[in-house]
Design a protein around this motif. Sequence first.
Motif, PDB file in Angstrom:
ATOM      1  N   ARG A 340      34.077  98.082 -33.460  1.00  0.00           N
ATOM      2  CA  ARG A 340      35.416  97.668 -33.863  1.00  0.00           C
ATOM      3  C   ARG A 340      36.183  97.039 -32.698  1.00  0.00           C
ATOM      4  NH1 ARG A 340      37.450 102.588 -37.715  1.00  0.00           N
ATOM      5  NH2 ARG A 340      39.246 101.235 -37.964  1.00  0.00           N
ATOM      6  N   GLU A 341      36.029  97.565 -31.493  1.00  0.00           N
ATOM      7  CA  GLU A 341      36.755  97.012 -30.359  1.00  0.00           C
ATOM      8  C   GLU A 341      36.250  95.627 -29.985  1.00  0.00           C
ATOM      9  OE1 GLU A 341      38.499 100.834 -27.896  1.00  0.00           O
ATOM     10  OE2 GLU A 341      36.555 100.009 -27.287  1.00  0.00           O
ATOM     11  N   ILE A 342      34.953  95.390 -30.164  1.00  0.00           N
ATOM     12  CA  ILE A 342      34.392  94.099 -29.770  1.00  0.00           C
ATOM     13  C   ILE A 342      34.640  93.024 -30.826  1.00  0.00           C
ATOM     14  CG2 ILE A 342      32.226  92.868 -29.297  1.00  0.00           C
ATOM     15  CD1 ILE A 342      31.195  95.390 -27.954  1.00  0.00           C
ATOM     16  N   PHE A 343      34.490  93.363 -32.104  1.00  0.00           N
ATOM     17  CA  PHE A 343      34.449  92.326 -33.135  1.00  0.00           C
ATOM     18  C   PHE A 343      35.593  92.341 -34.142  1.00  0.00           C
ATOM     19  CE2 PHE A 343      29.978  92.809 -31.831  1.00  0.00           C
ATOM     20  CZ  PHE A 343      29.686  91.490 -31.504  1.00  0.00           C
ATOM     21  N   ALA A 344      36.342  93.445 -34.242  1.00  0.00           N
ATOM     22  CA  ALA A 344      37.347  93.538 -35.317  1.00  0.00           C
ATOM     23  C   ALA A 344      38.431  92.475 -35.193  1.00  0.00           C
ATOM     24  CB  ALA A 344      37.969  94.927 -35.335  1.00  0.00           C
ATOM     25  N   ALA A 345      38.881  92.161 -33.979  1.00  0.00           N
ATOM     26  CA  ALA A 345      39.956  91.180 -33.813  1.00  0.00           C
ATOM     27  C   ALA A 345      39.506  89.775 -34.188  1.00  0.00           C
ATOM     28  CB  ALA A 345      40.452  91.195 -32.367  1.00  0.00           C
ATOM     29  N   SER A 346      38.246  89.424 -33.896  1.00  0.00           N
ATOM     30  CA  SER A 346      37.737  88.080 -34.190  1.00  0.00           C
ATOM     31  C   SER A 346      37.317  87.928 -35.643  1.00  0.00           C
ATOM     32  CB  SER A 346      36.554  87.756 -33.272  1.00  0.00           C
ATOM     33  OG  SER A 346      36.941  87.762 -31.917  1.00  0.00           O
ATOM     34  N   LEU A 347      36.795  89.020 -36.227  1.00  0.00           N
ATOM     35  CA  LEU A 347      36.319  88.973 -37.623  1.00  0.00           C
ATOM     36  C   LEU A 347      36.946  90.124 -38.409  1.00  0.00           C
ATOM     37  CD1 LEU A 347      32.522  88.280 -36.926  1.00  0.00           C
ATOM     38  CD2 LEU A 347      34.226  86.616 -37.689  1.00  0.00           C
ATOM     39  N   PRO A 348      38.266  90.116 -38.609  1.00  0.00           N
ATOM     40  CA  PRO A 348      38.929  91.257 -39.253  1.00  0.00           C
ATOM     41  C   PRO A 348      38.508  91.490 -40.695  1.00  0.00           C
ATOM     42  CG  PRO A 348      40.436  89.397 -39.044  1.00  0.00           C
ATOM     43  CD  PRO A 348      39.218  89.043 -38.258  1.00  0.00           C
ATOM     44  N   VAL A 530      46.925  83.926 -22.858  1.00  0.00           N
ATOM     45  CA  VAL A 530      46.270  85.091 -22.263  1.00  0.00           C
ATOM     46  C   VAL A 530      45.194  85.597 -23.230  1.00  0.00           C
ATOM     47  CG1 VAL A 530      46.558  87.458 -21.445  1.00  0.00           C
ATOM     48  CG2 VAL A 530      48.314  85.739 -20.972  1.00  0.00           C
ATOM     49  N   PRO A 531      43.918  85.577 -22.833  1.00  0.00           N
ATOM     50  CA  PRO A 531      42.857  86.034 -23.735  1.00  0.00           C
ATOM     51  C   PRO A 531      42.859  87.554 -23.872  1.00  0.00           C
ATOM     52  CG  PRO A 531      41.928  85.469 -21.599  1.00  0.00           C
ATOM     53  CD  PRO A 531      43.380  85.075 -21.550  1.00  0.00           C
ATOM     54  N   ASP A 532      42.444  88.031 -25.033  1.00  0.00           N
ATOM     55  CA  ASP A 532      42.354  89.470 -25.278  1.00  0.00           C
ATOM     56  C   ASP A 532      41.113  90.020 -24.568  1.00  0.00           C
ATOM     57  OD1 ASP A 532      42.328  92.050 -26.183  1.00  0.00           O
ATOM     58  OD2 ASP A 532      42.306  91.562 -28.316  1.00  0.00           O
ATOM     59  N   PRO A 533      41.287  90.922 -23.585  1.00  0.00           N
ATOM     60  CA  PRO A 533      40.115  91.443 -22.858  1.00  0.00           C
ATOM     61  C   PRO A 533      39.381  92.576 -23.568  1.00  0.00           C
ATOM     62  CG  PRO A 533      42.125  92.326 -21.918  1.00  0.00           C
ATOM     63  CD  PRO A 533      42.554  91.414 -23.020  1.00  0.00           C
ATOM     64  N   THR A 534      39.876  93.021 -24.722  1.00  0.00           N
ATOM     65  CA  THR A 534      39.283  94.174 -25.406  1.00  0.00           C
ATOM     66  C   THR A 534      37.783  94.025 -25.667  1.00  0.00           C
ATOM     67  OG1 THR A 534      41.402  94.620 -26.480  1.00  0.00           O
ATOM     68  CG2 THR A 534      39.461  95.705 -27.408  1.00  0.00           C
ATOM     69  N   PRO A 535      37.300  92.869 -26.143  1.00  0.00           N
ATOM     70  CA  PRO A 535      35.857  92.768 -26.420  1.00  0.00           C
ATOM     71  C   PRO A 535      34.965  92.935 -25.195  1.00  0.00           C
ATOM     72  CG  PRO A 535      37.070  91.006 -27.520  1.00  0.00           C
ATOM     73  CD  PRO A 535      38.021  91.667 -26.581  1.00  0.00           C
ATOM     74  N   PHE A 536      35.540  92.798 -23.992  1.00  0.00           N
ATOM     75  CA  PHE A 536      34.717  92.818 -22.782  1.00  0.00           C
ATOM     76  C   PHE A 536      34.764  94.165 -22.049  1.00  0.00           C
ATOM     77  CE2 PHE A 536      36.636  88.529 -23.296  1.00  0.00           C
ATOM     78  CZ  PHE A 536      35.497  87.890 -23.774  1.00  0.00           C
ATOM     79  N   LEU A 537      35.339  95.183 -22.688  1.00  0.00           N
ATOM     80  CA  LEU A 537      35.474  96.478 -22.033  1.00  0.00           C
ATOM     81  C   LEU A 537      34.129  97.128 -21.721  1.00  0.00           C
ATOM     82  CD1 LEU A 537      38.410  98.043 -24.105  1.00  0.00           C
ATOM     83  CD2 LEU A 537      38.528  97.019 -21.825  1.00  0.00           C
TER      84      LEU A 537
END
Length: 595
Positions: A340-348, A530-537
Amino acid sequence: GIFSRFVSTLEHFLPKPREAPEGMSRWLMVPPAVATHLCLGSVFAWSLFNEPLGRELGVVAKAASDWDLASVVPVFSTVLALHGITAAAFGLWQQRAGIRASNTLGALCWGGGLALGGAGVYVHSLPLLYAGFGLLGGIGQGLSYVPPIAALIKWFPDKKGLAGGMTIMGFGGGALLFAPVISSLLSHFRCAPDFLGPLDTARVAVEGGRRMVETATGRVEAVYASASELAASGFEGLEPGLYAVGTGSTGAGQTLSVLGAIYLSTMLASAAAFRDPPPSLARAVSADAGTSAAPPPLVEPYVPIGRVMRTPQFWQLWLTFGCVSASGMALVSVASTMMREIFAASLPLVVTAGFATTYVSALSFANLAGRLGWASLSDKIGTKPIFGIFTVGAVPIFFAVPTFIHMMTDNPSTLPLMLFYGSTMMTFSFFGGAYAACPSYESNLFGSKNVGAVHGRMLTASATASVAGPMALTAMRRSAMDTAVHDVANHVDPDAFERQFGAPVSELDTLLSSNSVSLAQLMEIAPEEVPDPTPFLYNSTLYSAAAMLSLAALSNLTIRPVSRAHKFVDVEGVEVPLESEEARTALGDEVWKKL
């Protein structure tokens, strides 16, 4: 001692072994064995609890007193660590007391542990959650894991591989069955908290990093939930704003308690159904095979159990197995959260809560398929080459996954998601395969005589991995999260920050420690560029896993046959060194040289 007297007293209250009547079908023993392992294997669906447990008080967003991921994930590690320790410590007692007694006690511990853990969630006591789900549940796992395998092997002396495979199949597939059940229970029991109003209309004061809201009944602690956080929480129809802490429920405590009742009743019924095979079974199996007696045993050299841990091969395999296990443990401990942290924002519309549950089930299927498929392949190509696949094959996969994540953020589509999905399933099949093939590897290196005892010692690598893997992942994720939050905050307008969080940017660390600031909330007020860094955690974790498995590949590559100086043979019931003249004379030069 005191412990021995306690165990002896306990045995009086546990069911005694019962022999099956003549003519009873041995296939009747398969369902209780598989059912027990399905209940135990459900532990691999733990990641579905990470998010609900992390916002149990705030429900829709983290409250100041909510547990963080680094506090919750080790509960999973504790279960698996205690699993291995208990299985090794109680092995002799399990053989003496029998499967009915051992699995009855295991059912009480596993089912009761989940219920106690549920109570810990209800009163928000992390020690009680650890004591119940982690400690008591782990003991229950260790008491109940081995006896069903041993029981089926007794019932199927002519099909030992099939017997072990059928039982372990249940353990590998437990999450496949129970992940949808857990998701449904969480959805059924969760309850939305009280809405206090939009952020810009409420009277809010920040005290020690906590948001306090003035209401008609007094001051109450509140959390702010953004649109993305509400979507992640699974609630529908709620609007972004302030919600009262402690007024709703994620359903995690109730779900654990219901699961405890399901497991307890299933495993108690299974324990009651187990029977020891009648003496006539061995004769019947022998007659079916067209033989009247077992063939004479072959001379096989072996390493005595007291010498095994003095060989370099043991520690090389320990390191190899432990690294493969650690990578799999880390992945499955946060599988749902990571997806969910990696893909939910891009593919909700694709990566929903239901999709994350399906992903956990898919990993369970990969675990199951790996235990069956890779173990079968190891019989054909050998155990050292198969572990070469698990290690060398996993390295490029872990290096490639961050590339798939970058592909997603640069150009959102389902292709990077499918590549991530397939790659992580493959690596988790390696995890399952390693557990299935490791006993054969041990047998090839040290002989089959003591393989059970050797494997018990080898499981210390698994116990270590169950702690080290998830803890390393959560530590690296926390570090990446802190860095990302500070980087984004540096780009946010200070006035906008203070309006959003009720405190200046200089108090960011205080707000972070009280869970009053989240990366999702910061991204709402960050500039568009500003890019969302969440997917790269998780990138640092993935690269670290690749490096660790490179070390495992080197360790496996350098394993050589155990020196003859460590090996012994049985000569007329007496254990003698293989290199001794006594062994050479008894076996003859031709046989002795081949060994």
